[in-house]
Motif scaffolding. Sequence first.
Motif, mmCIF file in Angstrom:
data_model
loop_
_atom_site.group_PDB
_atom_site.id
_atom_site.type_symbol
_atom_site.label_atom_id
_atom_site.label_comp_id
_atom_site.label_asym_id
_atom_site.label_seq_id
_atom_site.Cartn_x
_atom_site.Cartn_y
_atom_site.Cartn_z
ATOM 1 N N ASP A 107 0.774 -1.258 -0.056
ATOM 2 C CA ASP A 107 0.084 0.029 -0.085
ATOM 3 C C ASP A 107 0.763 1.138 -0.027
ATOM 4 N N PRO A 108 1.675 1.328 -0.859
ATOM 5 C CA PRO A 108 2.586 2.724 -0.883
ATOM 6 C C PRO A 108 1.649 4.066 -0.759
ATOM 7 N N GLY A 109 2.306 4.874 0.264
ATOM 8 C CA GLY A 109 1.732 6.090 0.565
ATOM 9 C C GLY A 109 0.653 5.986 1.516
ATOM 10 N N ALA A 110 0.256 4.904 1.915
ATOM 11 C CA ALA A 110 -0.877 4.550 3.097
ATOM 12 C C ALA A 110 0.080 4.364 4.322
ATOM 13 N N TRP A 111 1.288 4.138 4.394
ATOM 14 C CA TRP A 111 1.876 3.952 5.624
ATOM 15 C C TRP A 111 3.088 4.922 5.825
ATOM 16 N N ASP A 112 3.408 5.199 6.934
ATOM 17 C CA ASP A 112 4.603 6.094 7.132
ATOM 18 C C ASP A 112 5.780 4.873 7.239
ATOM 19 N N ILE A 113 7.008 5.101 6.827
ATOM 20 C CA ILE A 113 8.161 4.441 6.565
ATOM 21 C C ILE A 113 9.183 5.196 7.375
ATOM 22 N N THR A 114 10.007 4.525 8.174
ATOM 23 C CA THR A 114 11.172 5.152 8.975
ATOM 24 C C THR A 114 12.001 4.054 9.536
ATOM 25 N N THR A 115 13.136 4.531 9.943
ATOM 26 C CA THR A 115 14.159 3.593 10.280
ATOM 27 C C THR A 115 14.693 4.062 11.772
ATOM 28 N N ASP A 116 15.510 3.296 12.544
ATOM 29 C CA ASP A 116 16.084 3.465 13.527
ATOM 30 C C ASP A 116 17.309 4.294 13.113
ATOM 31 N N VAL A 117 17.655 5.530 13.788
ATOM 32 C CA VAL A 117 18.752 6.112 13.259
ATOM 33 C C VAL A 117 20.101 5.662 14.056
ATOM 34 N N ALA A 118 21.181 5.541 12.886
ATOM 35 C CA ALA A 118 22.409 4.968 13.732
ATOM 36 C C ALA A 118 23.244 6.270 14.004
ATOM 37 N N THR A 119 23.553 6.597 15.228
ATOM 38 C CA THR A 119 24.458 7.964 15.354
ATOM 39 C C THR A 119 25.781 8.084 14.668
ATOM 40 N N ASP A 120 26.460 6.725 14.414
ATOM 41 C CA ASP A 120 27.710 6.879 13.798
ATOM 42 C C ASP A 120 27.643 7.012 12.419
ATOM 43 N N GLN A 121 26.474 7.244 11.846
ATOM 44 C CA GLN A 121 26.479 7.730 10.332
ATOM 45 C C GLN A 121 26.395 9.301 10.300
ATOM 46 N N LEU A 122 26.093 10.025 11.587
ATOM 47 C CA LEU A 122 25.731 11.471 11.417
ATOM 48 C C LEU A 122 27.328 12.087 11.667
ATOM 49 N N PRO A 123 27.157 13.266 11.028
ATOM 50 C CA PRO A 123 28.617 14.159 11.154
ATOM 51 C C PRO A 123 28.672 14.831 12.309
ATOM 52 N N GLY A 124 30.038 15.523 12.666
ATOM 53 C CA GLY A 124 30.309 15.924 13.857
ATOM 54 C C GLY A 124 30.511 15.202 15.083
ATOM 55 N N SER A 125 30.425 15.843 16.213
ATOM 56 C CA SER A 125 30.696 15.104 17.674
ATOM 57 C C SER A 125 29.533 15.582 18.524
ATOM 58 N N PRO A 126 28.316 15.118 18.325
ATOM 59 C CA PRO A 126 27.149 15.441 19.246
ATOM 60 C C PRO A 126 27.304 14.969 20.587
ATOM 61 N N LEU A 127 26.869 15.586 21.703
ATOM 62 C CA LEU A 127 26.693 15.017 22.966
ATOM 63 C C LEU A 127 25.560 14.098 22.720
ATOM 64 N N VAL A 128 25.819 12.848 23.452
ATOM 65 C CA VAL A 128 24.591 11.655 22.950
ATOM 66 C C VAL A 128 24.197 11.391 24.439
ATOM 67 N N ARG A 129 22.837 11.361 24.548
ATOM 68 C CA ARG A 129 22.296 10.896 25.936
ATOM 69 C C ARG A 129 20.684 10.302 25.319
ATOM 70 N N VAL A 130 20.355 9.448 26.216
ATOM 71 C CA VAL A 130 19.180 8.802 25.935
ATOM 72 C C VAL A 130 18.181 9.948 26.546
ATOM 73 N N GLN A 131 16.864 9.804 26.017
ATOM 74 C CA GLN A 131 15.881 10.990 26.669
ATOM 75 C C GLN A 131 15.707 10.795 27.929
ATOM 76 N N SER A 132 15.504 9.712 28.423
ATOM 77 C CA SER A 132 15.336 9.801 30.038
ATOM 78 C C SER A 132 16.521 10.328 30.750
ATOM 79 N N GLU A 133 17.904 10.256 30.590
ATOM 80 C CA GLU A 133 18.771 11.062 30.978
ATOM 81 C C GLU A 133 18.719 12.693 30.664
ATOM 82 N N PHE A 134 18.520 12.834 29.302
ATOM 83 C CA PHE A 134 18.431 14.228 29.247
ATOM 84 C C PHE A 134 17.299 15.083 30.003
ATOM 85 N N LEU A 135 16.217 14.269 30.081
ATOM 86 C CA LEU A 135 15.063 14.987 30.863
ATOM 87 C C LEU A 135 15.300 14.908 32.510
ATOM 88 N N HIS A 136 16.194 14.000 32.841
ATOM 89 C CA HIS A 136 16.455 13.833 34.120
ATOM 90 C C HIS A 136 17.423 14.932 34.465
#
Length: 322
Positions: A228-257
């Motif tokens: 059913d093309p167009g009827a569903w969202d299509i997404t992926t889990d994001v692998a941080t090591d494919q992104l540029p730069g050197s971000p600070l990495v946390r999980v959301q629970s740590e960030f919100l704590h």
Amino acid sequence: MERFDDYMERCLYGPEGFYSSGTGIAGRGGDFITSPEVGPLFGVLLGRWLDGVWNEAGRPNPFPVLDVGTGPGTLLRGLKLAEPECSAAWDLIGIDRSVDSVKEDDGIRIQPEMPSSLDNSVVLANELLDNLPFRIVHRSSAGWSESFVSDGQFIEQPIDDPGLSIDPGTSAPLLRNAHDWVASILERKPLRLLSLDYGTATTAELAERGGWLRTYRSHSRGDDPLADPGAWDITTDVATDQLPGSPLVRVQSEFLHDLGIDELVAEGRARWTEKASAPDMDAFRMRSRIGEAEALVDPAGLGSWIVLEWRQMTPTTDPSVA
Ligand SMILES: C[S@@+](CC[C@H](N)C(=O)[O-])C[C@H]1O[C@@H](n2cnc3c(N)ncnc32)[C@H](O)[C@@H]1O
């Protein structure tokens, strides 16, 4: 025959696409629930984070806060309701490629394009990177191949080594669009780029674990991205090591704590107890913090989302003080 990222581009953003046709909606009545859709607590916490950035940058005025992939704009409305200190100087701007014209509502502007300058801006991207069209590659002992779509079926074609570290016998998303989008933002030197998304630190982890190709409709996960093309969202889990730069990495629970979610919940509990015999709207809002916090830090859900914070970044012009 279409490469998978071209197929995904058509399914989500083509004329009959999931987002461009208005099919895909975040929120309680929609297809998926994101952190800002859980309730007002997320906006209060993000407002605290913005205050930290704003103060550190010398309280620039104006202070553009850009929410890219804003969808219906719930994150910005949550921020507005929270009224952090920096609201004295901010411009709230939502950007979404699926809107066709500029819309202005209650002090929030939603537009299809990024502004020309990112000086003194903060760029937010909640569940955006997972929605940027990606390629699908496979490694075998004989080499690499890539998934194409033809007549509603996957076809594998040999390709050169795409430069991912994954084990033979596994597959992974190739996140060139997400990489290029992040690079294009960093190049323009905003004060911060903050991305929140489901994912992992490494592509190897994703490939090993599997299940990273996700489809959604009406709060259910599907199992076939070619159905059913167009009827569903299509997404992926994001692998941080494919992104540029050197971000600070946390999980959301740590960030919100780190931003004081526990203290806000304790305050909510105390205010509810105080007013429980004759509760007003404020008392109900305070009580709701308890359930909202559980959802936002849930280690099996939103709490495990990866929060990436790229901080280059010094004010680019001489800021006036708000
Ligand atoms: C999963 S929704 C995000 C929902 C929203 N951020 C939230 O937190 O509730 C992804 C949105 O990103 C938009 N989008 C995808 N690519 C984009 C791009 N390059 N620039 C701006 N918006 C984009 C889509 O149209 C869609 O509305």
